[in-house]
Design a protein around this motif. Structure first.
Motif: not given
Length: 188
Positions: A175-182
């Motif tokens: 899940x963490x990897x699926x969220x775009x960087x911010x």
């Protein structure tokens, strides 16, 4: 003659007032967007070892502290205004936290040539990474739920408050990897 003396005194007061206002703006605008030969930001090379919120306020920095203590908030508003208009801008944020001792770190934020850049004095890497968007996201956080918000830098302007918070508390690597960087600038 008294009228002339009064007018001169008023002009001197106005000039002193403008000189004081310019000091606060010049400190942040004088932040240098400079890098060493390896591409690392150099803005934290000569930082003080002991620093207080009062010193940071006097130095003209935006001060964010424990329990949302803040000083020079107009600098943050000016940074948001200038960058939203496409004008180059910079601001130094000094964040204070209470633990056994008062601890702090510096965040330098720049808007240059259409991109945002963030550098934190506590970070391992001070390499230049551009972000297209500065987002103000609002939602509810904690138990009981309270209105909260966060300012972030990202290249994906579709991120939401709930997505940002979920990434922070998730234990799922997928899940963490699926969220775009911010990058989080600060909570409010």
């Amino acid at each position: 003659m008294k009228i002339l003396a009064s007018m001169v005194a008023c002009l001197i007061c106005i000039m002193i007032l403008f000189a004081g206002c310019n000091k606060e703006e010049n400190i942040n605008s004088s932040l240098e967007f400079s890098f060493d030969s390896e591409g690392n930001y150099e803005g934290f090379n000569d930082m003080p070892s002991d620093y207080t919120p009062e010193m940071a306020q006097k130095d003209g920095y935006f001060v964010k502290g424990y329990y949302n203590f803040a000083a020079n908030e107009s600098l943050w508003d000016q940074f948001l205004t200038d960058s939203s208009r496409g004008n180059d801008a910079s601001i130094r944020i000094v964040k204070f936290y209470a633990s056994d001792e008062l601890s702090y770190f510096f965040t330098d934020l720049f808007y240059r040539d259409g991109y945002y850049y963030i550098f934190e004095s506590s970070a391992e890497s001070l390499e230049k990474k551009p972000y297209e968007h500065l987002l103000k996201l609002e939602g509810s956080l904690e138990s009981p739920l309270e209105d909260s918000g966060v300012f972030i830098l990202t290249n994906d302007d579709t991120l939401t408050f709930d997505t940002v918070v979920s990434k922070m508390i998730s234990s799922s690597f997928q899940y963490i990897q699926s969220i775009p960087e911010f990058r989080i600038i600060m909570f409010f």
